[in-house]
Design an enzyme around this catalytic site. Sequence first.
Site, PDB file in Angstrom:
ATOM      1  N   GLU B 139       0.836  -1.205   0.000  1.00 56.40           N
ATOM      2  CA  GLU B 139       0.000   0.000   0.000  1.00 56.40           C
ATOM      3  C   GLU B 139       0.872   1.257   0.000  1.00 56.40           C
ATOM      4  O   GLU B 139       0.515   2.269  -0.598  1.00 56.40           O
ATOM      5  CB  GLU B 139      -0.923  -0.038   1.234  1.00 56.40           C
ATOM      6  CG  GLU B 139      -2.001   1.014   1.228  1.00 56.40           C
ATOM      7  CD  GLU B 139      -3.096   0.735   2.281  1.00 56.40           C
ATOM      8  OE1 GLU B 139      -3.135  -0.390   2.823  1.00 56.40           O
ATOM      9  OE2 GLU B 139      -3.879   1.643   2.533  1.00 56.40           O
ATOM     10  N   GLU B 142       2.204   1.736  -3.446  1.00 49.89           N
ATOM     11  CA  GLU B 142       1.086   2.190  -4.279  1.00 49.89           C
ATOM     12  C   GLU B 142       0.873   3.699  -4.066  1.00 49.89           C
ATOM     13  O   GLU B 142       0.710   4.466  -5.023  1.00 49.89           O
ATOM     14  CB  GLU B 142      -0.189   1.414  -3.908  1.00 49.89           C
ATOM     15  CG  GLU B 142      -1.398   1.789  -4.753  1.00 49.89           C
ATOM     16  CD  GLU B 142      -2.703   1.199  -4.237  1.00 49.89           C
ATOM     17  OE1 GLU B 142      -2.690   0.469  -3.222  1.00 49.89           O
ATOM     18  OE2 GLU B 142      -3.743   1.484  -4.859  1.00 49.89           O
ATOM     19  N   CYS B 168      -7.933  -1.630   4.575  1.00 54.48           N
ATOM     20  CA  CYS B 168      -7.812  -2.817   5.433  1.00 54.48           C
ATOM     21  C   CYS B 168      -9.047  -3.054   6.291  1.00 54.48           C
ATOM     22  O   CYS B 168      -9.216  -4.137   6.832  1.00 54.48           O
ATOM     23  CB  CYS B 168      -6.558  -2.756   6.287  1.00 54.48           C
ATOM     24  SG  CYS B 168      -6.143  -1.136   6.877  1.00 54.48           S
ATOM     25  N   SER B 188      -7.199   2.134  -1.879  1.00 52.91           N
ATOM     26  CA  SER B 188      -6.010   1.343  -2.187  1.00 52.91           C
ATOM     27  C   SER B 188      -6.446  -0.019  -2.703  1.00 52.91           C
ATOM     28  O   SER B 188      -7.391  -0.609  -2.201  1.00 52.91           O
ATOM     29  CB  SER B 188      -5.160   1.163  -0.932  1.00 52.91           C
ATOM     30  OG  SER B 188      -4.201   0.129  -1.147  1.00 52.91           O
ATOM     31  N   LYS B 227     -15.102  -8.960   9.261  1.00 48.62           N
ATOM     32  CA  LYS B 227     -14.093  -9.822   8.644  1.00 48.62           C
ATOM     33  C   LYS B 227     -14.715 -11.130   8.161  1.00 48.62           C
ATOM     34  O   LYS B 227     -14.202 -11.775   7.260  1.00 48.62           O
ATOM     35  CB  LYS B 227     -12.955 -10.097   9.628  1.00 48.62           C
ATOM     36  CG  LYS B 227     -12.017  -8.906   9.841  1.00 48.62           C
ATOM     37  CD  LYS B 227     -11.001  -8.771   8.722  1.00 48.62           C
ATOM     38  CE  LYS B 227     -10.248  -7.455   8.810  1.00 48.62           C
ATOM     39  NZ  LYS B 227      -9.487  -7.179   7.562  1.00 48.62           N
ATOM     40  N   GLU B 230     -15.973 -10.285   4.788  1.00 55.22           N
ATOM     41  CA  GLU B 230     -14.834 -10.101   3.882  1.00 55.22           C
ATOM     42  C   GLU B 230     -14.283 -11.454   3.415  1.00 55.22           C
ATOM     43  O   GLU B 230     -14.076 -11.667   2.213  1.00 55.22           O
ATOM     44  CB  GLU B 230     -13.725  -9.304   4.590  1.00 55.22           C
ATOM     45  CG  GLU B 230     -12.527  -9.002   3.699  1.00 55.22           C
ATOM     46  CD  GLU B 230     -11.363  -8.345   4.452  1.00 55.22           C
ATOM     47  OE1 GLU B 230     -11.321  -8.428   5.690  1.00 55.22           O
ATOM     48  OE2 GLU B 230     -10.503  -7.756   3.791  1.00 55.22           O
ATOM     49  N   GLU B 235     -14.439 -13.130  -4.548  1.00 57.48           N
ATOM     50  CA  GLU B 235     -13.209 -12.829  -5.297  1.00 57.48           C
ATOM     51  C   GLU B 235     -11.945 -13.275  -4.572  1.00 57.48           C
ATOM     52  O   GLU B 235     -10.859 -13.252  -5.155  1.00 57.48           O
ATOM     53  CB  GLU B 235     -13.125 -11.329  -5.623  1.00 57.48           C
ATOM     54  CG  GLU B 235     -12.998 -10.389  -4.426  1.00 57.48           C
ATOM     55  CD  GLU B 235     -14.348  -9.908  -3.908  1.00 57.48           C
ATOM     56  OE1 GLU B 235     -15.324 -10.690  -3.948  1.00 57.48           O
ATOM     57  OE2 GLU B 235     -14.420  -8.742  -3.437  1.00 57.48           O
ATOM     58  N   CYS B 384      -9.527  -1.046  15.456  1.00 60.40           N
ATOM     59  CA  CYS B 384      -9.871  -2.473  15.624  1.00 60.40           C
ATOM     60  C   CYS B 384      -9.927  -2.909  17.091  1.00 60.40           C
ATOM     61  O   CYS B 384     -10.638  -3.856  17.416  1.00 60.40           O
ATOM     62  CB  CYS B 384      -8.851  -3.339  14.910  1.00 60.40           C
ATOM     63  SG  CYS B 384      -8.469  -2.786  13.251  1.00 60.40           S
TER      64      CYS B 384
END
Lengths: 140, 397
Positions: B139, B142, B168, B188, B227, B230, B235, B384
């Site tokens: 990241e 990037e 994230c 990102s 999560k 996710e 994908e 978190c």
Amino acid sequence: MSHIERIIGDPATITRREAIKGAVTVVISAILASGIGTFAISSIEKAKKYITTRIGGLYSQDAGMTLRVSHANPEVITLYETFLSPGAVAPAESELSHRLLHTVYGSDVEHHIAHLKEVSIEEAIEETDASYLGAAHAAE
Amino acid sequence: MSSICEDILANGVITITGECKGCDACVKQCPTGAITVNGLGTKHAIDPEKCVNCGRCLVACPFGRIQDVSMVEDVKAAIAAGKTVVVQPAPAVRVALAEAFGAEVGTNAEGKMFSALRELGFTVVYDTLFSADLTIMEEGYELLGRIFKSLGLPGYENAGVLPQFTSCCPGWVRYAELFHPEILPNLSTAKSPMMMLGALIKTYGAKNLGVNPADVYSVAIMPCTAKKFEASRPEFISSGYQDVDAVITTRELAEMIAEAGIDFASLPEGEVDKLLGTGSGAGVIFGATGGVMEAALRTAYAVVSGEELAVLEIDAVRGEGALREATITIPLNADLKAATGAESVDVKVAIVSGVENVEPVIEQINAGTCDYHFIEVMNCPGGCINGGGQPIEHSIF
């Protein structure tokens, strides 16, 4: 729509059952008001204390460590040099980095899934090896 | 894909169970207005089309009537079946797990956590700290590409647009997809640390362990209910398999430890496995609001200037405010000086704690007036460590 309107809704559509339930709720709420109010305040204060104290736990672990920056992590360096970009530390560059470590969002997801199914992981590894090790051999 | 994952994709992670008192504590916490109030005194319901699965409502419910979908039985079955069960705990888990066993809030129980995971039968114990570091590399590079493109440097024509948002937090990613698809090019493309490690465990990890990736069952211990959504996304099959098979929360791990009769407090200080287990302090602070930003700046500074920060604590990005901003001046290395004709670059950053607080930033982007380079967004206030999967203090009752 105000908060009150949202809770009550259209009075014409309230059934008898809802009206009784509503009345009971109002009474119970009144009785519990002071108690629940205290709970709400103390739970917000408690949540804030939890946040600060748990964050403190992470900051003090970091402060006590020798390895404190991501780019010096020896296992990360080995991962790039032996797998993601063989012979080099080249983040966000190789076919394999993009496949394993990056993603897409929203309407791009469907096309991305098709691509992942079309090109196998073995092919992605081969392509990355050829591009890095091939380049290294050519340079020699 | 397991049937639980399909159910999660269709119906979301969080449900309000029967016996809802209609007290509204959850409604006030929901960042997206996903909780519908059907009328006075009636049970609330969650609209999966608006829910980002963050579990803030679950933590706020004074009656404990909101639940998240559990994958614990699947994990136990994989262990019992003798699969190679590989586990990764997130940074924030280690500073909350011990609370469930009576320790002081904020106690760091990293070593006991590793021991407990082994006692429970996990075969290999890696650490999301490792892939937090990897996330910073991917990241961070990037971001530098996007900044170099904006400075007109050659070779960065294909880089993305500025500002760059962190990616994230799965609550935030879902929020962006549902409510602000116009800023998705700003997100990102780096996967979250959990998904990066999942993809590596069934490729690089399996190869080094000498096991068939088909026999690997990959579990993540997370402070987060989102999560679970996710990990279920279709994908995330880049390893040729589902990259992460199951997610369990800090709360569920504590329940597994208690149920197995393990005396947590007397566990020895265990060790993590090498290869994908070493993490830096920069990875540790990912669990706190501003932590991803600080970790990224430590590395960006080193790459751009060619030297390490003299003081690694970047106080300008610490704190707990809902929307914070800072400007970090980074001196340029010789190559960048020659290419740009400048001595240094000012990196403007913002930190959003509580996903609803991102709205003014998105307004600025849409109006073309946003001059930030990098923006960290965490769905849960505080980051978190205050996630929807963390232990809940019930003693207030």
